[in-house]
Design a protein around this motif. Structure first.
Motif, short mmCIF file in Angstrom:
data_model
loop_
_atom_site.label_atom_id
_atom_site.label_comp_id
_atom_site.label_asym_id
_atom_site.label_seq_id
_atom_site.Cartn_x
_atom_site.Cartn_y
_atom_site.Cartn_z
N LEU A 46 0.97 -1.33 -0.05
CA LEU A 46 0.04 0.06 0.05
C LEU A 46 0.81 1.32 -0.01
CD1 LEU A 46 -2.71 -1.24 2.43
CD2 LEU A 46 -2.85 -1.07 0.23
N PRO A 47 0.69 2.25 -0.91
CA PRO A 47 1.65 3.24 -1.21
C PRO A 47 1.71 4.19 0.24
CG PRO A 47 -0.18 3.33 -2.82
CD PRO A 47 -0.35 2.22 -1.95
N GLY A 48 0.67 4.18 1.05
CA GLY A 48 0.53 4.99 2.23
C GLY A 48 1.61 4.61 3.25
N LEU A 49 2.00 3.27 3.09
CA LEU A 49 2.54 2.75 4.28
C LEU A 49 4.12 2.93 3.96
CD1 LEU A 49 0.69 -0.60 4.72
CD2 LEU A 49 0.36 1.28 6.00
N GLN A 50 4.42 3.36 2.86
CA GLN A 50 6.23 3.54 2.86
C GLN A 50 6.42 4.83 1.89
OE1 GLN A 50 7.90 -0.39 1.75
NE2 GLN A 50 9.89 0.88 1.09
N ASN A 51 6.96 5.90 2.88
CA ASN A 51 7.47 6.88 2.06
C ASN A 51 6.68 7.64 0.95
OD1 ASN A 51 9.62 6.47 3.65
ND2 ASN A 51 10.62 5.14 2.25
N TRP A 52 5.34 7.59 1.17
CA TRP A 52 4.28 8.12 0.34
C TRP A 52 3.47 9.28 1.08
CZ3 TRP A 52 -0.84 7.95 -1.19
CH2 TRP A 52 -1.01 8.39 -2.68
N SER A 53 3.46 10.37 0.55
CA SER A 53 2.42 11.38 1.47
C SER A 53 1.32 12.00 0.55
CB SER A 53 3.63 12.41 1.75
OG SER A 53 3.99 13.22 0.49
N GLY A 54 0.83 11.22 -0.24
CA GLY A 54 -0.26 11.49 -1.05
C GLY A 54 -1.67 11.28 -0.33
N PRO A 55 -2.73 11.47 -0.94
CA PRO A 55 -4.05 11.38 -0.12
C PRO A 55 -4.11 10.09 0.45
CG PRO A 55 -4.24 11.32 -2.50
CD PRO A 55 -2.76 11.36 -2.09
N ALA A 56 -5.27 9.98 1.31
CA ALA A 56 -5.42 8.98 2.18
C ALA A 56 -5.70 7.74 1.21
CB ALA A 56 -6.84 8.97 2.96
N VAL A 57 -5.10 6.42 1.60
CA VAL A 57 -4.94 5.13 0.80
C VAL A 57 -6.44 4.35 1.20
CG1 VAL A 57 -3.91 3.23 0.40
CG2 VAL A 57 -2.72 5.21 0.88
N ASP A 58 -6.90 3.77 0.26
CA ASP A 58 -7.86 2.78 0.69
C ASP A 58 -7.39 1.67 1.04
OD1 ASP A 58 -10.10 0.93 0.70
OD2 ASP A 58 -10.42 1.00 -1.87
N MET A 59 -7.70 1.40 2.42
CA MET A 59 -7.00 0.07 3.21
C MET A 59 -8.07 -1.13 3.08
SD MET A 59 -4.39 1.64 4.37
CE MET A 59 -3.60 0.82 5.70
N ASP A 60 -8.87 -0.93 2.14
CA ASP A 60 -9.89 -2.32 1.94
C ASP A 60 -9.26 -3.24 1.04
OD1 ASP A 60 -11.75 -1.38 3.98
OD2 ASP A 60 -12.87 -0.27 2.25
N PHE A 61 -7.95 -3.45 1.08
CA PHE A 61 -7.30 -4.31 0.06
C PHE A 61 -7.84 -5.95 0.37
CE2 PHE A 61 -4.02 -7.48 -1.11
CZ PHE A 61 -3.94 -7.35 -2.28
N ASP A 62 -8.35 -6.36 -0.67
CA ASP A 62 -8.89 -8.01 -0.22
C ASP A 62 -7.94 -8.89 -0.92
OD1 ASP A 62 -10.36 -10.24 -0.48
OD2 ASP A 62 -12.37 -9.19 -0.79
N ALA A 63 -7.18 -9.57 -0.16
CA ALA A 63 -6.06 -10.35 -0.65
C ALA A 63 -6.82 -11.83 -1.37
CB ALA A 63 -5.20 -11.02 0.61
N ASP A 64 -7.93 -12.11 -0.71
CA ASP A 64 -8.60 -13.17 -1.35
C ASP A 64 -9.00 -12.89 -2.84
OD1 ASP A 64 -8.32 -14.81 0.77
OD2 ASP A 64 -10.28 -14.36 1.65
N GLU A 65 -9.69 -11.79 -2.97
CA GLU A 65 -10.11 -11.28 -4.26
C GLU A 65 -8.77 -11.04 -5.21
OE1 GLU A 65 -11.85 -7.26 -6.33
OE2 GLU A 65 -12.58 -8.04 -4.50
N ALA A 66 -7.68 -10.54 -4.75
CA ALA A 66 -6.40 -10.36 -5.42
C ALA A 66 -6.04 -11.76 -5.89
CB ALA A 66 -5.53 -9.59 -5.02
#
Length: 147
Positions: A46-66
């Protein structure tokens, strides 16, 4: 000796790019020649977790769907018979780091020359360049097939 030979592991990075599809096809052909097994690795972070200062990140990543989408993508690229022979792994982390860890003990690491984020004129993407320098096994870099 126990009489059983170890199966050669062929690790291939997939990211949805044409070059990664070409790398996947190459890895399957090579595994067939050496009697190996292919492990397709897709990395996500997720971009927001590592050195990224953009807008809020959608934290609803669905690993099963991926994982399901990855399996469908493998089937689309290889066909159902060949795709069924490929172990698919969706791993959280930086793509280069994930691939280097997966390559421990592998016969070969196969990547596309440029992934989804590559500049059009770049010969190598950042991931392929990094793994070619630090992989613990031989690295094959495959260019995308001409249209």
């Amino acid at each position: 000796m126990d009489g059983e030979a170890a199966v050669a592991r062929i690790v291939v990075g997939v990211d949805g790019s044409p070059a990664s599809y070409a790398a996947l096809r190459w890895a399957v052909r090579y595994a067939g020649l050496v009697g190996g097994a292919v492990e397709a690795i897709a990395a996500w972070e997720l971009p927001g977790l590592q050195n990224w200062s953009g807008p809020a990140v959608d934290m609803d990543f669905d690993a099963d769907e991926a994982r399901q989408r990855m399996r469908q993508e493998l089937t689309g690229v290889l066909g159902p018979d060949s795709a069924g022979q490929v172990a698919a792994h969706l791993v959280h982390g930086n793509a280069a780091d994930v691939l280097l860890r997966a390559a421990q003990g592998a016969e070969a690491l196969v990547v596309g020359s440029r992934g989804r984020g590559g500049f059009a004129r770049a010969l190598l993407g950042s991931v392929s360049q990094h793994v070619s320098q630090y992989a613990p096994c031989p690295v094959v870099i495959v260019r995308s097939e001409p249209s």
